[in-house]
Design an enzyme around this catalytic site. Structure first.
Site, PDB file in Angstrom:
ATOM      1  N   ASN A 132       0.844  -1.168  -0.176  1.00 52.63           N
ATOM      2  CA  ASN A 132      -0.046  -0.039   0.030  1.00 52.63           C
ATOM      3  C   ASN A 132       0.953   1.161  -0.038  1.00 52.63           C
ATOM      4  O   ASN A 132       1.355   1.559   1.098  1.00 52.63           O
ATOM      5  CB  ASN A 132      -0.766   0.030   1.173  1.00 52.63           C
ATOM      6  CG  ASN A 132      -1.584   1.468   1.265  1.00 52.63           C
ATOM      7  OD1 ASN A 132      -1.828   1.935   0.584  1.00 52.63           O
ATOM      8  ND2 ASN A 132      -2.251   1.299   2.507  1.00 52.63           N
ATOM      9  N   LYS A 170       0.155   4.116  -0.226  1.00 54.40           N
ATOM     10  CA  LYS A 170      -0.586   5.305   0.413  1.00 54.40           C
ATOM     11  C   LYS A 170      -0.327   6.560  -0.551  1.00 54.40           C
ATOM     12  O   LYS A 170      -0.215   6.369  -1.970  1.00 54.40           O
ATOM     13  CB  LYS A 170      -0.073   5.626   1.700  1.00 54.40           C
ATOM     14  CG  LYS A 170      -0.119   4.453   2.522  1.00 54.40           C
ATOM     15  CD  LYS A 170       0.090   4.752   4.029  1.00 54.40           C
ATOM     16  CE  LYS A 170       0.175   3.479   4.799  1.00 54.40           C
ATOM     17  NZ  LYS A 170       0.326   3.642   6.223  1.00 54.40           N
ATOM     18  N   HIS A 181      -9.478   0.698   4.539  1.00 53.00           N
ATOM     19  CA  HIS A 181      -8.264   1.209   5.352  1.00 53.00           C
ATOM     20  C   HIS A 181      -8.515   2.309   6.723  1.00 53.00           C
ATOM     21  O   HIS A 181      -9.395   3.040   6.189  1.00 53.00           O
ATOM     22  CB  HIS A 181      -7.228   1.855   4.505  1.00 53.00           C
ATOM     23  CG  HIS A 181      -5.825   1.905   4.956  1.00 53.00           C
ATOM     24  ND1 HIS A 181      -5.448   2.681   6.029  1.00 53.00           N
ATOM     25  CD2 HIS A 181      -4.879   0.812   4.807  1.00 53.00           C
ATOM     26  CE1 HIS A 181      -4.450   2.474   6.267  1.00 53.00           C
ATOM     27  NE2 HIS A 181      -3.891   1.368   5.737  1.00 53.00           N
ATOM     28  N   GLU A 234      -7.144   4.639   7.463  1.00 54.07           N
ATOM     29  CA  GLU A 234      -6.847   5.886   7.174  1.00 54.07           C
ATOM     30  C   GLU A 234      -8.019   6.536   6.521  1.00 54.07           C
ATOM     31  O   GLU A 234      -8.342   7.722   6.643  1.00 54.07           O
ATOM     32  CB  GLU A 234      -5.343   6.049   6.502  1.00 54.07           C
ATOM     33  CG  GLU A 234      -4.183   6.061   7.327  1.00 54.07           C
ATOM     34  CD  GLU A 234      -3.198   5.509   6.676  1.00 54.07           C
ATOM     35  OE1 GLU A 234      -3.119   5.621   5.643  1.00 54.07           O
ATOM     36  OE2 GLU A 234      -2.130   4.985   7.313  1.00 54.07           O
ATOM     37  N   GLU A 273      -5.318  -5.137  10.466  1.00 53.04           N
ATOM     38  CA  GLU A 273      -4.412  -4.051  10.706  1.00 53.04           C
ATOM     39  C   GLU A 273      -4.752  -3.198  11.871  1.00 53.04           C
ATOM     40  O   GLU A 273      -5.597  -2.311  11.786  1.00 53.04           O
ATOM     41  CB  GLU A 273      -4.319  -2.913   9.517  1.00 53.04           C
ATOM     42  CG  GLU A 273      -3.910  -3.611   8.180  1.00 53.04           C
ATOM     43  CD  GLU A 273      -3.339  -2.538   7.220  1.00 53.04           C
ATOM     44  OE1 GLU A 273      -2.434  -2.798   6.798  1.00 53.04           O
ATOM     45  OE2 GLU A 273      -4.057  -1.567   7.010  1.00 53.04           O
ATOM     46  N   GLY A 314       2.159   2.292  10.762  1.00 52.02           N
ATOM     47  CA  GLY A 314       3.370   3.352  10.598  1.00 52.02           C
ATOM     48  C   GLY A 314       3.990   3.703  11.931  1.00 52.02           C
ATOM     49  O   GLY A 314       4.823   4.640  11.967  1.00 52.02           O
ATOM     50  N   SER A 359       3.185  -2.136  10.339  1.00 51.05           N
ATOM     51  CA  SER A 359       4.858  -2.145  10.837  1.00 51.05           C
ATOM     52  C   SER A 359       5.500  -3.673  10.412  1.00 51.05           C
ATOM     53  O   SER A 359       6.350  -3.882  11.116  1.00 51.05           O
ATOM     54  CB  SER A 359       4.906  -1.720  12.211  1.00 51.05           C
ATOM     55  OG  SER A 359       4.592  -0.512  12.404  1.00 51.05           O
TER      56      SER A 359
HETATM   57  C1  PEP Z   1      -0.651   0.185   5.980  1.00 49.12           C
HETATM   58  O1  PEP Z   1      -1.091   1.493   6.096  1.00 49.12           O
HETATM   59  O2  PEP Z   1      -1.381  -0.567   5.420  1.00 49.12           O
HETATM   60  C2  PEP Z   1       0.415  -0.362   6.820  1.00 49.12           C
HETATM   61  C3  PEP Z   1       0.318  -1.648   7.005  1.00 49.12           C
HETATM   62  O3  PEP Z   1       1.283   0.575   6.992  1.00 49.12           O
HETATM   63  P1  PEP Z   1       2.568   0.352   7.591  1.00 49.12           P
HETATM   64  O4  PEP Z   1       3.235  -1.064   7.095  1.00 49.12           O
HETATM   65  O5  PEP Z   1       3.552   1.531   7.308  1.00 49.12           O
HETATM   66  O6  PEP Z   1       2.663   0.015   8.992  1.00 49.12           O
END
Ligand code: PEP
Length: 252
Positions: free
Chosen positions: A11, A13, A99, A101, A169, A175, A215
């Site tokens: 992803n 983003k 997601h 976000e 998630e 992040g 992460s």
């Molecule tokens: C995400 O936003 O889908 C995600 C998993 O981000 P990160 O790997 O940066 O934590």
């Protein structure tokens, strides 16, 4: 039912201009092309503006293309939005929906995610539906209820194992460099599988890929991807670095 082929999804983003998209997508495509025994499916989800550029680079290659959101309608007066049909037209096979976000920044509810999921499936896309608890919800012991409610609320009638991927998630892990323990991930994924069993039937639920996201890095990918009921990863930050993303996929 045999364990489904793991999916490693990137992803991106709101990251990616023409030069970086060309460099990342073409390097990944080269690696996918030269790996004869790819033991996983690899997917990149660039921003809308880079889908066409990326589509050219992954043409005739097992590297898959996806988007990060879509509208519920196939066309019409929706300024700034992108329809599932447009995503299919540009070469997408997948779309990420719900997601955290988008749920936070755009107030997306489960009902809206369900409508988007229906529209995406009707247009012939595969969907990656995201769920996950906030830190406060985890601290309050509400994680399993929250993710079960999100899955139940975000999936329309008639979803199938072939077209549905669910990504767990935890919001607080995205992040941040923090992850749940492997026991915590295993607990949530087992519960998700059970919830999917009540929606799809147990046999079909076994075929749904459950991704862990939050992460994921090269140094924790192996232990996360080895867990029962973890059938791949949704990777944010680390998917922007070709060696890191490839290392995560290779940990499968
Ligand atoms: C995400 O936003 O889908 C995600 C998993 O981000 P990160 O790997 O940066 O934590």
């Amino acid at each position: 039912m045999a364990r489904p082929v793991p999916l490693i999804a990137g992803n991106w983003k709101m990251n990616g201009l023409t030069a970086s998209t060309r460099s990342l997508a073409s390097e990944l495509a080269t690696r996918v092309r030269s790996d004869r025994d790819l033991g996983f499916e690899m997917l990149i989800c660039p921003p809308f503006t880079m889908l066409s550029t990326a589509a050219e680079l992954v043409r005739d290659c097992a590297l898959k293309l996806g988007a990060q959101d879509c509208h519920t309608a196939s066309s019409g007066a929706h300024t700034g939005d992108i329809s599932p049909a447009m995503l299919r037209d540009v070469g997408c096979e997948y779309v990420i929906l719900g997601h955290s976000e988008r749920r936070t920044d755009h107030g997306e509810t489960c009902a809206l995610v369900r409508a988007k999921t229906r529209a995406a499936l009707d247009a012939g896309l595969k969907v990656i539906v995201c769920v996950g608890e906030t830190e406060a919800q985890r601290d309050a012991g509400e994680t399993l209820r929250v993710v079960a409610d999100q899955v139940t609320g975000s999936l329309p009638e008639g979803v199938t194992a072939e077209t549905l991927v669910v990504a767990y998630e935890p919001v607080w892990a995205i992040g941040t460099g923090r992850t749940p323990t492997t026991a915590e991930v295993a607990e949530v994924h087992a519960a998700l599988r059970q919830t999917l069993g009540t929606i799809l039937g147990t046999g079909a639920a076994e075929g749904v890929r459950l991704l862990y996201g939050g992460s994921v890095k090269p140094d924790n990918a192996r232990e996360l991807l080895a867990l029962d009921n973890v059938n791949g990863a949704l990777v944010g930050g680390a998917s922007l670095k070709v060696d890191d993303f490839w290392a995560i996929a290779s940990a499968v």
